[in-house]
Design a protein around this motif. Structure first.
Motif, short mmCIF file in Angstrom:
data_model
loop_
_atom_site.label_atom_id
_atom_site.label_comp_id
_atom_site.label_asym_id
_atom_site.label_seq_id
_atom_site.Cartn_x
_atom_site.Cartn_y
_atom_site.Cartn_z
N VAL A 104 0.84 -1.21 0.00
CA VAL A 104 0.00 0.00 0.00
C VAL A 104 0.87 1.25 0.00
O VAL A 104 0.63 2.18 -0.77
N VAL A 105 1.89 1.27 0.83
CA VAL A 105 2.76 2.45 0.90
C VAL A 105 3.50 2.66 -0.41
O VAL A 105 3.64 3.80 -0.87
N GLN A 106 3.92 1.59 -1.06
CA GLN A 106 4.57 1.73 -2.38
C GLN A 106 3.60 2.36 -3.37
O GLN A 106 3.97 3.23 -4.16
N ASP A 107 2.34 1.94 -3.33
CA ASP A 107 1.34 2.52 -4.24
C ASP A 107 1.04 3.98 -3.89
O ASP A 107 0.78 4.79 -4.79
N ILE A 108 1.09 4.32 -2.61
CA ILE A 108 0.91 5.73 -2.21
C ILE A 108 2.04 6.57 -2.79
O ILE A 108 1.80 7.66 -3.33
N LYS A 109 3.26 6.09 -2.68
CA LYS A 109 4.40 6.82 -3.25
C LYS A 109 4.19 7.07 -4.73
O LYS A 109 4.37 8.19 -5.21
N SER A 110 3.84 6.03 -5.46
CA SER A 110 3.62 6.17 -6.90
C SER A 110 2.49 7.15 -7.20
O SER A 110 2.60 7.97 -8.11
N LEU A 111 1.42 7.06 -6.45
CA LEU A 111 0.28 7.94 -6.64
C LEU A 111 0.67 9.40 -6.47
O LEU A 111 0.36 10.25 -7.31
N ILE A 112 1.37 9.71 -5.40
CA ILE A 112 1.76 11.11 -5.15
C ILE A 112 2.74 11.58 -6.21
O ILE A 112 2.61 12.68 -6.73
N LEU A 113 3.70 10.75 -6.56
CA LEU A 113 4.69 11.15 -7.57
C LEU A 113 4.06 11.37 -8.93
O LEU A 113 4.28 12.41 -9.56
N VAL A 114 3.28 10.42 -9.40
CA VAL A 114 2.78 10.48 -10.76
C VAL A 114 1.54 11.34 -10.87
O VAL A 114 1.46 12.24 -11.72
#
Length: 133
Positions: A104-114
């Motif tokens: 989930v945290v990895q997906d949060i990182k991607s979401l905020i970045l992209v």
């Protein structure tokens, strides 16, 4: 898991928005820290609530600034903002339903970045144009 670094390439040149982006990155990095030091889903979920609340504030503020600047892509940005907020809510649900914290945290990182930082690059290009005019 590595932290997000808000380098010059991700700054858009608007002091208020850059400061808000820095706050978003800090909140995401706090999620990373919690998840990589053994913090459970409850701790990450609490930080996600803080992230979501700040993200809602930021999105509204950013959209107001874009409208004031007559930014051509305001409607497109609104679409991505809405989509991103919905995605964050989905990630919160997934976490509460037992999905692995690190995933989930990895997906949060991607979401905020992209979805939230890289989509602002059009605004970054637009700001110098309006300063000239």
């Amino acid at each position: 898991m590595k932290h997000i670094v808000l380098g010059d390439s991700l700054k858009i040149g608007h002091p208020e928005l850059d400061a808000e982006h820095e706050k978003l990155v800090t909140l995401v990095n706090e999620c990373v820290d919690i998840s990589t030091t053994g913090g459970g889903s409850n701790a990450v979920e609490g930080k996600m609530v803080e992230l979501r609340d700040f993200l809602r504030f930021h999105v509204q503020h950013e959209e107001n600034i874009m409208a004031q600047l007559s930014y051509d892509l305001t409607e497109e940005e609104k679409y991505y903002h809405c989509k991103g907020l919905n995605e964050l809510s989905s990630l919160q649900r997934q976490l509460s339903q037992g999905r692995a914290v690190l995933d989930v945290v990895q997906d949060i990182k991607s979401l905020i970045l992209v979805t939230f930082l890289k989509t602002d690059m059009g605004l970054k290009s637009y700001l110098p144009e309006i300063r000239k005019g």
